[in-house]
Design a protein around this motif. Structure first.
Motif, PDB file in Angstrom:
ATOM      1  N   PHE A 237       0.828  -1.211   0.000  1.00 10.78           N
ATOM      2  CA  PHE A 237       0.000   0.000   0.000  1.00 10.78           C
ATOM      3  C   PHE A 237       0.865   1.266   0.000  1.00 10.78           C
ATOM      4  CE2 PHE A 237      -3.849  -2.440   1.488  1.00 10.78           C
ATOM      5  CZ  PHE A 237      -4.654  -2.060   0.421  1.00 10.78           C
ATOM      6  N   TYR A 241       0.931   4.524  -3.074  1.00  7.57           N
ATOM      7  CA  TYR A 241       0.423   5.831  -2.656  1.00  7.57           C
ATOM      8  C   TYR A 241       0.628   6.922  -3.704  1.00  7.57           C
ATOM      9  CZ  TYR A 241      -0.726   9.881   0.116  1.00  7.57           C
ATOM     10  OH  TYR A 241      -1.310  11.046   0.569  1.00  7.57           O
ATOM     11  N   ASN A 273      -7.320   1.661   0.636  1.00  7.14           N
ATOM     12  CA  ASN A 273      -6.503   2.806   1.042  1.00  7.14           C
ATOM     13  C   ASN A 273      -7.066   4.142   0.603  1.00  7.14           C
ATOM     14  OD1 ASN A 273      -6.092   2.675  -1.685  1.00  7.14           O
ATOM     15  ND2 ASN A 273      -3.852   2.674  -1.611  1.00  7.14           N
TER      16      ASN A 273
END
Length: 352
Positions: A237, A241, A273
């Motif tokens: 994750f 980003y 996310n």
């Protein structure tokens, strides 16, 4: 035209396509017929974005730049050196194109013309702006191309062979209508990535390109991960980003919100996310803004599983996992000899 003539014209086309940038494209005054076609192509890039909500200038320019990098003397020679080109009566090859990403049908267009045949193009309504400009530029370079390139919005007729790309559903219709002609009929394919937990930050960031480029709409986009049991998604994750601005695209955001709501109402276990949903699922093809994943225990067993389903897979992204793997970050940089569905288009055309 000889094969060398055709290669020369596509080399010039490659230089033409390489002029276009996200901002501040600069006209190359040394290129023939450039003043007219430079302005027209720049306008058509904007038109393509206007006509298809999934296209933006970044992705359209990315596609043009990738084709510019592909159309070099070195690449064309390496691609074509394994084939024997003989002068013979050209056939007419109908090419039915998809429209999921910009210029997705260009390789078929290129292959037919390089092989010395005539191309009859039926474009998707989602991607009709760019290729006619490319065709017109080729005709300006070599007027003889006017006999070899045609476009139609009507029912195809008077052709000798067909290359058609579509979904599993449309493929049934293609097989029904074109089964009596030499053909290549492509169906749905997906791409997957195999992670071990030992990937570097750079490899995972490169994987993000494989996932998010073109909003994940291409068959070469990674739509599923295979991860070892107990895999920690934290590093994954963090590497994703940099792509968080993708959620500002309205159509992508709508898909994200819709899929998240459906999964939550169904009480599926999710990881997310804010712009990408991870869902454990056995399928290869995931919805937009969603990435499926599945865990594995044994690498050899996973290799066997992927081999058994190779007719559904376009790319397997990994590092030192299998011989024909694609490196992290390379799915949207196919070489001229990386054929869709692993079917040798040039061999098919030369044997007509």
């Amino acid at each position: 035209m000889t094969i060398e003539d055709r290669k020369s014209h596509f080399l010039t086309l490659g230089k033409f396509l390489g002029q276009f940038e996200l901002k501040d494209s600069v006209l190359d005054e040394k290129l023939p017929h450039n003043e007219k076609f430079f302005t027209e192509m720049d306008h058509k890039i904007d038109s393509a974005v206007h006509h298809n909500g999934w296209f933006n200038r970044e992705n359209v320019v990315f596609s043009l730049q990738e084709w510019s990098k592909a159309l070099t003397r070195e690449n064309l020679d390496e691609w074509l050196s394994k084939y024997e080109f003989k002068e013979k009566e050209p056939k007419t090859v109908a090419v039915i194109m998809a429209g999921n990403i910009p210029l997705v049908g260009f390789h078929d267009f290129l292959s037919v013309l390089i092989s010395g045949h005539r191309v009859q193009v039926k474009q998707s309504s989602n991607d009709k702006q760019l290729l006619p400009v490319i065709a017109a530029y080729l005709m300006a370079l070599e007027p003889e191309f006017e006999k070899y390139i045609s476009f139609t919005d009507e029912q195809l007729d008077d052709f000798d062979a067909v290359i058609a790309t579509g979904s599993n559903n449309t493929a049934r219709y293609f097989e029904y209508y074109f089964g009596n002609k030499p053909n290549i009929i492509r169906k749905n394919r997906n791409s997957v990535a195999v992670l071990t937990g030992e990937e570097s930050k750079e490899q995972l960031e490169a994987l993000a390109e494989d996932i998010f480029r073109y909003y994940g709409l291409g068959c070469r986009n990674v739509s599923k991960l295979y991860v070892p049991e107990g895999y920690d998604f934290d590093s994954f994750f963090k590497a994703m980003y940099g792509w968080n601005p993708i959620i500002n695209q309205a159509k992508y955001a709508n898909n994200y919100d819709y899929n998240k709501a459906v999964y939550l109402m169904s009480e599926f276990k999710l990881l997310e996310n804010g712009f990408l949903i991870l869902k454990e699922d056995g399928s290869f093809g995931s919805p937009i803004a969603t990435l499926f994943y599945e865990t594995y225990k044994d690498k050899d067993e996973l290799k066997g599983k992927l081999e058994a389903h190779k007719d559904k897979l376009q790319c397997v992204v990994s590092h030192n996992f299998k011989e024909d793997e694609v490196r992290f970050g390379d799915t949207q940089h196919p070489r001229l000899w990386d054929y869709a569905d692993n079917v040798d288009t040039m061999e098919f055309l030369l044997n007509l």
